[in-house]
Write a protein that holds these residues in place. Structure first.
Motif, PDB file in Angstrom:
ATOM      1  N   LEU A 125       0.813  -1.213   0.000  1.00 39.66           N
ATOM      2  CA  LEU A 125       0.000   0.000   0.000  1.00 39.66           C
ATOM      3  C   LEU A 125       0.848   1.266   0.000  1.00 39.66           C
ATOM      4  N   ARG A 126       1.989   1.223   0.657  1.00 45.31           N
ATOM      5  CA  ARG A 126       2.806   2.436   0.804  1.00 45.31           C
ATOM      6  C   ARG A 126       3.974   2.516  -0.171  1.00 45.31           C
ATOM      7  N   ARG A 127       4.528   1.362  -0.569  1.00 46.61           N
ATOM      8  CA  ARG A 127       5.693   1.371  -1.454  1.00 46.61           C
ATOM      9  C   ARG A 127       5.464   0.617  -2.757  1.00 46.61           C
ATOM     10  N   GLY A 128       4.320  -0.025  -2.877  1.00 42.07           N
ATOM     11  CA  GLY A 128       4.042  -0.792  -4.082  1.00 42.07           C
ATOM     12  C   GLY A 128       4.518  -2.235  -4.016  1.00 42.07           C
ATOM     13  N   HIS A 129       5.237  -2.598  -2.961  1.00 37.41           N
ATOM     14  CA  HIS A 129       5.700  -3.977  -2.799  1.00 37.41           C
ATOM     15  C   HIS A 129       6.030  -4.226  -1.331  1.00 37.41           C
ATOM     16  N   SER A 130       6.029  -5.499  -0.973  1.00 33.79           N
ATOM     17  CA  SER A 130       6.383  -5.893   0.382  1.00 33.79           C
ATOM     18  C   SER A 130       7.817  -6.398   0.394  1.00 33.79           C
ATOM     19  N   ARG A 131       8.543  -6.045   1.439  1.00 33.75           N
ATOM     20  CA  ARG A 131       9.895  -6.582   1.600  1.00 33.75           C
ATOM     21  C   ARG A 131       9.864  -8.011   2.120  1.00 33.75           C
ATOM     22  N   VAL A 132       8.698  -8.467   2.568  1.00 36.73           N
ATOM     23  CA  VAL A 132       8.514  -9.834   3.039  1.00 36.73           C
ATOM     24  C   VAL A 132       7.745 -10.588   1.957  1.00 36.73           C
ATOM     25  N   THR A 133       8.302 -11.704   1.505  1.00 33.01           N
ATOM     26  CA  THR A 133       7.596 -12.526   0.522  1.00 33.01           C
ATOM     27  C   THR A 133       6.616 -13.445   1.248  1.00 33.01           C
ATOM     28  N   TRP A 134       5.669 -13.981   0.503  1.00 32.26           N
ATOM     29  CA  TRP A 134       4.731 -14.910   1.108  1.00 32.26           C
ATOM     30  C   TRP A 134       5.443 -16.180   1.553  1.00 32.26           C
ATOM     31  N   ILE A 135       6.458 -16.597   0.833  1.00 36.52           N
ATOM     32  CA  ILE A 135       7.232 -17.776   1.244  1.00 36.52           C
ATOM     33  C   ILE A 135       7.851 -17.522   2.621  1.00 36.52           C
ATOM     34  N   GLN A 136       8.450 -16.337   2.805  1.00 34.87           N
ATOM     35  CA  GLN A 136       9.043 -16.001   4.092  1.00 34.87           C
ATOM     36  C   GLN A 136       7.978 -15.935   5.190  1.00 34.87           C
ATOM     37  N   ALA A 137       6.831 -15.350   4.876  1.00 39.46           N
ATOM     38  CA  ALA A 137       5.758 -15.238   5.871  1.00 39.46           C
ATOM     39  C   ALA A 137       5.230 -16.614   6.262  1.00 39.46           C
ATOM     40  N   LEU A 138       5.080 -17.495   5.284  1.00 37.11           N
ATOM     41  CA  LEU A 138       4.594 -18.845   5.577  1.00 37.11           C
ATOM     42  C   LEU A 138       5.633 -19.637   6.375  1.00 37.11           C
ATOM     43  N   ASP A 139       6.910 -19.485   6.035  1.00 29.47           N
ATOM     44  CA  ASP A 139       7.973 -20.125   6.814  1.00 29.47           C
ATOM     45  C   ASP A 139       7.951 -19.620   8.261  1.00 29.47           C
ATOM     46  N   PHE A 140       7.761 -18.316   8.420  1.00 26.44           N
ATOM     47  CA  PHE A 140       7.685 -17.727   9.758  1.00 26.44           C
ATOM     48  C   PHE A 140       6.498 -18.318  10.521  1.00 26.44           C
ATOM     49  N   ALA A 141       5.339 -18.401   9.874  1.00 30.64           N
ATOM     50  CA  ALA A 141       4.145 -18.962  10.512  1.00 30.64           C
ATOM     51  C   ALA A 141       4.390 -20.402  10.955  1.00 30.64           C
ATOM     52  N   GLU A 142       5.033 -21.176  10.103  1.00 28.70           N
ATOM     53  CA  GLU A 142       5.328 -22.559  10.459  1.00 28.70           C
ATOM     54  C   GLU A 142       6.316 -22.632  11.618  1.00 28.70           C
ATOM     55  N   SER A 143       7.273 -21.705  11.655  1.00 28.25           N
ATOM     56  CA  SER A 143       8.229 -21.667  12.774  1.00 28.25           C
ATOM     57  C   SER A 143       7.516 -21.343  14.087  1.00 28.25           C
ATOM     58  N   VAL A 144       6.555 -20.450  14.034  1.00 32.42           N
ATOM     59  CA  VAL A 144       5.778 -20.115  15.232  1.00 32.42           C
ATOM     60  C   VAL A 144       4.981 -21.342  15.674  1.00 32.42           C
ATOM     61  N   ALA A 145       4.360 -22.034  14.720  1.00 34.72           N
ATOM     62  CA  ALA A 145       3.578 -23.230  15.054  1.00 34.72           C
ATOM     63  C   ALA A 145       4.463 -24.320  15.639  1.00 34.72           C
ATOM     64  N   GLU A 146       5.657 -24.498  15.077  1.00 40.27           N
ATOM     65  CA  GLU A 146       6.578 -25.510  15.592  1.00 40.27           C
ATOM     66  C   GLU A 146       7.032 -25.192  17.010  1.00 40.27           C
ATOM     67  N   ARG A 147       6.983 -23.937  17.371  1.00 46.41           N
ATOM     68  CA  ARG A 147       7.375 -23.501  18.718  1.00 46.41           C
ATOM     69  C   ARG A 147       6.148 -23.431  19.630  1.00 46.41           C
ATOM     70  N   ASP A 148       5.123 -24.212  19.291  1.00 41.01           N
ATOM     71  CA  ASP A 148       3.875 -24.239  20.069  1.00 41.01           C
ATOM     72  C   ASP A 148       3.291 -22.842  20.209  1.00 41.01           C
TER      73      ASP A 148
END
Length: 183
Positions: free
Chosen positions: A79-102
């Motif tokens: 919305l502010r720069r036209g692109h995200s510095r975080v890719t969806w792959i990175q976000a999904l990996d992060f989500a899985e890391s959070v889940a793995e850490r209960d």
């Protein structure tokens, strides 16, 4: 997991995310009083690997509450720069890391205040359009990430104290968008 109370008692990792203007400080302070070490990324996102500081935080032992920023970047970057510095792959990996850490993601909302509204009337229509885009983007992001990690939506504008929930689950404390299936 449907409520913040359940998340606090069942998780050892909570990542708190919210739109601009919704304060996370009170919830993070309460989590600290409940035995969570509160941490967040120091400064701006890393320019080459924006999720690295968060992965490093997740490597720490014990109960951890993270003042998020990954979903914020997914929403506001385009919305502010036209692109995200975080890719969806990175976000999904992060989500899985959070889940793995209960863990779980805590999505804070506030029904008491109009989303991100300004005081200047001549830009009100532009702000309302951006508010709608932000709300839609947060909804899509959490819906997608909920396929990989539990998500608890908490309306901080609702009645009662957010962590000391009543014995029976209360809809005011939020609800999980989807259940996590770990396989």
């Amino acid at each position: 997991m449907r409520t913040l109370h359940e998340a606090v008692t069942q998780c050892r990792t909570l990542v708190v995310e919210a739109r601009d203007g919704i304060g996370r400080g009170e919830l993070l302070a309460e989590l600290a009083r409940n035995g969570f070490v509160v941490s967040g990324s120091r400064g701006r996102l890393h320019h080459l690997d924006p999720t690295r500081p968060y992965r490093e935080l997740l490597a720490a032992p014990g109960r951890l509450a993270v003042d998020g920023g990954i979903i914020h970047e997914l929403v506001y970057g385009p919305l502010r720069r036209g692109h995200s510095r975080v890719t969806w792959i990175q976000a999904l990996d992060f989500a899985e890391s959070v889940a793995e850490r209960d863990g779980a993601l805590i999505h804070l909302t506030d029904s008491r205040r109009a989303p991100d509204t300004g005081n200047t009337k001549h830009i009100e229509n532009t702000e309302n359009t951006e508010n709608s885009e932000v709300a839609d983007a947060y909804h899509r992001a959490f819906r997608t990430l909920a396929q990989h990690v539990p998500v608890v939506t908490l309306d901080i504008g609702g009645p009662g104290h957010p962590i000391r929930a009543p014995a029976a689950p209360s809809p005011q404390l939020g609800q999980c968008k989807r259940k996590l299936t770990v396989g």
